[in-house]
Design an enzyme around this catalytic site. Sequence first.
Site, short mmCIF file in Angstrom:
data_model
loop_
_atom_site.label_atom_id
_atom_site.label_comp_id
_atom_site.label_asym_id
_atom_site.label_seq_id
_atom_site.Cartn_x
_atom_site.Cartn_y
_atom_site.Cartn_z
N LYS A 115 -39.04 76.76 -15.32
CA LYS A 115 -39.47 78.13 -15.05
C LYS A 115 -40.56 78.52 -16.05
O LYS A 115 -40.51 78.17 -17.23
CB LYS A 115 -38.28 79.10 -15.16
CG LYS A 115 -37.10 78.75 -14.25
CD LYS A 115 -37.43 78.91 -12.78
CE LYS A 115 -36.20 78.79 -11.91
NZ LYS A 115 -35.64 77.42 -11.84
N ASP A 116 -41.52 79.29 -15.58
CA ASP A 116 -42.67 79.72 -16.37
C ASP A 116 -42.23 80.67 -17.48
O ASP A 116 -41.34 81.50 -17.29
CB ASP A 116 -43.66 80.43 -15.43
CG ASP A 116 -45.04 80.56 -16.05
OD1 ASP A 116 -45.15 80.59 -17.29
OD2 ASP A 116 -46.01 80.65 -15.28
N ARG A 117 -42.89 80.57 -18.63
CA ARG A 117 -42.58 81.52 -19.70
C ARG A 117 -43.24 82.87 -19.48
O ARG A 117 -42.79 83.88 -20.03
CB ARG A 117 -42.98 80.94 -21.06
CG ARG A 117 -44.47 80.87 -21.36
CD ARG A 117 -44.68 80.18 -22.70
NE ARG A 117 -46.08 80.02 -23.06
CZ ARG A 117 -46.74 80.86 -23.87
NH1 ARG A 117 -46.13 81.91 -24.37
NH2 ARG A 117 -48.01 80.63 -24.16
#
Length: 354
Positions: A93-95
Site C-alpha cells: 500500500k502507498d505511503r
Amino acid sequence: MSQESGSPSWRLEWPTSSGKRPGKAQLKSVPEDFRVTEKLWPDSEVPGSVHGGAGEHLCVRLEKSGDNTEFVARELAAMAGCKAFEVGFCGLKDRHAVTVQWFSLYCPGRESEDAALLQTIGARWAVLASGRHARKLRRGEHLGNQFDLVLRQVSGNKAELEQALTLLGERGAPNYFGPQRFGIGGGNLERAVNLDPSRLNRKKGGRRGGGGSGSKNVLYFSAARSWLFNEVLAARVEAGNWFNGVPGEPSEDGQPTGPLWGDGGTLATGELAEFERAVVSEHPEFERLFLSTRMKPERRALVTRPEQMNWQWQDDNALRIQFFLPPGQYATTVLGDIFELKDMSLSRDNKQES
C-alpha cells in the site's frame, strides 16, 4: 523500444480504451484524498476477539498514513521480536494515502503478551482489529481493496466525463501494469536487458524475502514480463478486441487474458498464440531472458473492472469516486483510462529531497 544514439527509449504510456483521455485531474493532493481499505476475509470469517481466533500468528488491522507497507512490516517485526520475513501481509500500500490493511506477526506461544504488544503498536498506528490466526498472511490472498478517492482540479467536459465514467463502470479499463513498476525512465527494463538469465535462479542458501542482488534480479525480470504484457494488451486495445475473447484463449471462463511470458512463451493456442508471439518477437532483447529460465507462463486478465462503482461531484472541480478492485489491479490504472493524472505526492517528494 526505440534506439536513439545508442540509448534505448522505452514506451511507458499505452493506448486508452477510447483512444483519448477526456479529462485532467490532480491525484493525492493530500493523503486523505486517497483512501484504501483492504478486504481480507469475508465478514463472517474475520479472526479476532469477535470470533475467538487462535493460532501462532497475531493478526492486526492497522490504519496508517505516511508509511508504506514494507516499512511498517519491519517496524512491527522489531516490536514483536520476530524476523522481518515472519511478518505477513497481502499487498503493498502507498505511503501517500490513508490505508487500512492486515498484518500477521509470528508470535507462537505468546498469547499472554498480546495485549502489551497491541498497546505498543497502538501508540504508533491505529489498531482497528486484532486476533490470532493459524497461518501467515501471504501476497495476493486478500479479496481485494475498496478505494475512496477524491480528484481535484478536474477539467474537461462534464457530460463527456460522466459518459466515460459510466462506460468504465460497465465495461472496465485495460488492465495495464503501472509505469512505476518499470523504474524511472524504464530503468528496470534497461537492467533486465543486461541481466544474465542464469542469475535468476534462487540463491544458494538464500532465504525467501532476504533481499540482496537475487531479489533485485527478480524485480528486473518481473518488470520485463510486465512490460511485455502491456505491449500485448496495447496491441489488443488497438485491434479493438481487448474486452472480448479470441480463439485460443486458455482461461477456463473464456474471459480475455494476456501473457505473463515464461519458458515456452505463452499458454495461448491457435490464433491468439500467433498474435501474442508476433508482438513479443518485436522485442528479442527480452525473449532471450525467458528462453534461459524455468519460469512457467501465466495469464493475467486484460480487463480491470471496478465493482460497486459510484461517484459524486463535490464541487465543479472536485470529484469523489468509490469502487472495489480484486488483488493485483490498480486504481491509478482505472482512473488513468479517463483522466490525465498529476500525482501531487510526487511533487511533495521532490520538495522534501531538494
